[in-house]
Write a protein that holds these residues in place. Structure first.
Motif, short mmCIF file in Angstrom:
data_model
loop_
_atom_site.label_atom_id
_atom_site.label_comp_id
_atom_site.label_asym_id
_atom_site.label_seq_id
_atom_site.Cartn_x
_atom_site.Cartn_y
_atom_site.Cartn_z
N PRO A 9 0.79 -1.24 0.00
CA PRO A 9 0.00 0.00 0.00
C PRO A 9 0.82 1.28 0.00
N GLU A 10 1.95 1.30 0.75
CA GLU A 10 2.75 2.54 0.78
C GLU A 10 3.42 2.78 -0.57
N ASN A 11 3.80 1.71 -1.27
CA ASN A 11 4.38 1.87 -2.62
C ASN A 11 3.31 2.29 -3.63
N TRP A 12 2.09 1.77 -3.44
CA TRP A 12 0.97 2.15 -4.32
C TRP A 12 0.71 3.65 -4.21
N TRP A 13 0.75 4.17 -2.99
CA TRP A 13 0.50 5.61 -2.79
C TRP A 13 1.61 6.46 -3.41
N LYS A 14 2.84 5.99 -3.34
CA LYS A 14 3.95 6.74 -3.95
C LYS A 14 3.75 6.90 -5.45
N LEU A 15 3.15 5.87 -6.08
CA LEU A 15 2.99 5.87 -7.53
C LEU A 15 1.72 6.58 -7.98
N PHE A 16 0.60 6.34 -7.28
CA PHE A 16 -0.69 6.83 -7.78
C PHE A 16 -1.30 7.97 -6.95
N GLY A 17 -0.59 8.43 -5.92
CA GLY A 17 -1.16 9.50 -5.09
C GLY A 17 -0.72 10.89 -5.48
N CYS A 18 -0.18 11.05 -6.70
CA CYS A 18 0.40 12.34 -7.11
C CYS A 18 -0.62 13.47 -7.19
N ASP A 19 -1.89 13.17 -7.47
CA ASP A 19 -2.92 14.21 -7.57
C ASP A 19 -3.44 14.64 -6.21
N ALA A 20 -3.02 13.96 -5.15
CA ALA A 20 -3.45 14.30 -3.79
C ALA A 20 -2.22 14.31 -2.88
N GLN A 80 -1.39 11.85 0.14
CA GLN A 80 -0.31 10.92 -0.19
C GLN A 80 0.72 10.86 0.94
N LYS A 81 1.09 12.03 1.45
CA LYS A 81 2.05 12.09 2.55
C LYS A 81 1.49 11.40 3.79
N LEU A 82 0.22 11.68 4.09
CA LEU A 82 -0.41 11.07 5.27
C LEU A 82 -0.47 9.54 5.12
N ALA A 83 -0.89 9.06 3.94
CA ALA A 83 -1.03 7.62 3.71
C ALA A 83 0.31 6.90 3.82
N ILE A 84 1.36 7.49 3.25
CA ILE A 84 2.68 6.85 3.30
C ILE A 84 3.19 6.80 4.74
N ARG A 85 2.97 7.88 5.49
CA ARG A 85 3.39 7.91 6.89
C ARG A 85 2.67 6.84 7.70
N VAL A 86 1.37 6.69 7.49
CA VAL A 86 0.58 5.75 8.29
C VAL A 86 0.83 4.30 7.85
N LEU A 87 0.78 4.06 6.55
CA LEU A 87 0.87 2.69 6.04
C LEU A 87 2.29 2.11 6.08
N SER A 88 3.27 2.93 6.43
CA SER A 88 4.64 2.44 6.56
C SER A 88 4.94 1.96 7.98
N GLN A 89 3.94 2.01 8.87
CA GLN A 89 4.16 1.68 10.28
C GLN A 89 3.99 0.19 10.56
N THR A 90 4.70 -0.27 11.58
CA THR A 90 4.50 -1.63 12.07
C THR A 90 3.41 -1.61 13.14
N ALA A 91 2.86 -2.79 13.44
CA ALA A 91 1.82 -2.87 14.47
C ALA A 91 2.28 -3.67 15.68
N SER A 92 3.53 -4.15 15.63
CA SER A 92 3.98 -5.03 16.71
C SER A 92 5.40 -4.71 17.12
N SER A 93 5.73 -5.07 18.35
CA SER A 93 7.08 -4.85 18.88
C SER A 93 7.91 -6.12 18.84
N SER A 94 7.50 -7.09 18.02
CA SER A 94 8.19 -8.39 17.97
C SER A 94 9.64 -8.24 17.51
N GLY A 95 9.91 -7.28 16.62
CA GLY A 95 11.27 -7.07 16.16
C GLY A 95 12.22 -6.73 17.29
N CYS A 96 11.74 -5.91 18.26
CA CYS A 96 12.56 -5.58 19.42
C CYS A 96 12.81 -6.81 20.28
#
Length: 359
Positions: free
Chosen positions: A288-299, A303-319
């Motif tokens: 989804p974040e890559n999709w917004w980079k390509l097709f969100g140019c008219d907004a 686009q900035k909001l979507a990339i910021r939100v959809l690039s987030q993780t939901a879990s602390s398992s990596g830590c």
């Protein structure tokens, strides 16, 4: 060093001290979101379901069969000679998803186990009480039916746990839809009989309401094109739109709200670059974040909001996986490492693992 304006989201463990830190963080930095670990929340849902009376007794019967098979070499060798045999998975004590994975594994061996207890080779085990009990369990169709139902109930939740627990891709955009799909699937499985599905739904809703029902998750669901452009399954519940608007009003201070709401209308109605045939075709295939980079140019604002939100993780398992690296390096025999040297060794070791996996 990073600056509070460049921080979108903080994920921590679900302990009470971390919740207190999340509250203090929101008071000091209103634009930063805090949420507990989704993987831990889903694990707690599975733990609560394992402790239900019907599921607990079912797991005990399954454990009786598994323990008997692996405690008797003759029985195990007999099974291993059957075509397509794979070892039965045993549940882990602290990983509650493995309980349901073990139930599925046992159900996959139904035919082999029934062939075993009805064979002449099994007669000598009928002199033992455990042998008789195992035969009774294995030939009980109600036991296998309950196993299958339980596995089907837990399937969507375990799939969501796998999504949240992975480091392969950002998972925030899939949490809300995963919970919605799990609840819908359970109701459908029980043919909308409230008496049957209510105990499971109550457990899921209790954890979901207390931990993960955040505006950020609703926003990520709305902005994920894989769900927004799937008109057959997209939820139109007012909670989603209200969550999006609440998030914009409380967390977005870097652009005009009027421009942002206008661009939301363009995205929802598939206007401009969102209406391209290629945009619709790739909405489910691309991240989804890559999709917004390509097709969100008219907004650009959305686009900035979507990339910021959809690039987030939901879990602390990596830590948590990083902590296990610390434990392997800082051992009883090697306990005088300087703090900076220890950090450097963990940094190198963990990144070598990431590089190896990528290659």
């Amino acid at each position: 060093m990073v600056g509070s304006k460049n921080v979108v989201h903080l994920v921590t463990d679900n302990a009470s001290n971390y919740k207190a830190v999340g509250t203090l963080l929101n008071e000091r930095y209103p634009t930063i979101c805090w949420s507990p670990c989704a993987a831990h929340c889903i694990n707690l849902i599975l733990k609560d379901i394992v402790e239900m009376g019907t599921v607990k007794s079912l797991v005990a019967l399954a454990a009786t069969v598994t323990v008997f098979v692996y405690n008797h070499k003759y029985v195990l060798n007999w099974l291993r000679k059957t075509n397509g045999w794979r070892e039965i998975i045993c549940p882990g004590k602290t990983r509650f998803a493995t309980t349901f994975i073990a139930l599925k594994s046992l159900h996959d061996h139904k035919d082999s186990l029934q062939a075993l207890v009805t064979s002449g080779d099994y007669k000598k085990f009928l002199k033992m009480n455990k042998g008789k009990e195992v035969k009774q369990i294995v030939l009980d169709d109600r036991f296998w039916n309950n196993c299958l139902i339980t596995v089907r109930i837990m399937g969507p939740i375990i799939r969501l746990l796998r999504v949240c627990d992975t480091d392969e891709r950002p998972s925030l955009g899939y949490v809300y839809e995963g919970m919605f799909r799990a609840i819908t699937g359970i109701k459908k499985l029980f043919r909308s009989s409230e008496r049957l599905y209510k105990p499971y739904i109550d457990i899921i809703n209790d954890r979901w309401d207390r931990m993960l029902r955040k505006n950020l998750h609703a926003t990520a669901y709305f902005l994920n094109p894989a769900f927004q452009y799937d008109t057959a399954t997209f939820s139109t519940h007012p909670e989603i739109t209200n969550g999006l608007l609440d998030y914009i009003e409380s967390k977005v201070d870097w652009c005009s709200v009027e421009n942002l709401t206008r661009e939301i209308g363009m995205y929802r109605e598939r206007e401009g670059s969102f209406g391209r045939k290629l945009a619709i075709l790739t909405s489910k295939k691309d991240r989804p974040e890559n999709w917004w980079k390509l097709f969100g140019c008219d907004a650009p604002n959305l686009q900035k909001l979507a990339i910021r939100v959809l690039s987030q993780t939901a879990s602390s398992s990596g830590c948590e996986r990083n902590w296990s690296v610390f434990e392997r390096i800082h051992t009883k025999k090697r306990n005088r490492l300087e703090h900076q040297r220890l950090n450097d060794l963990v940094y190198v070791h963990y990144n070598l693992r990431l590089q190896y996996r990528y290659m």
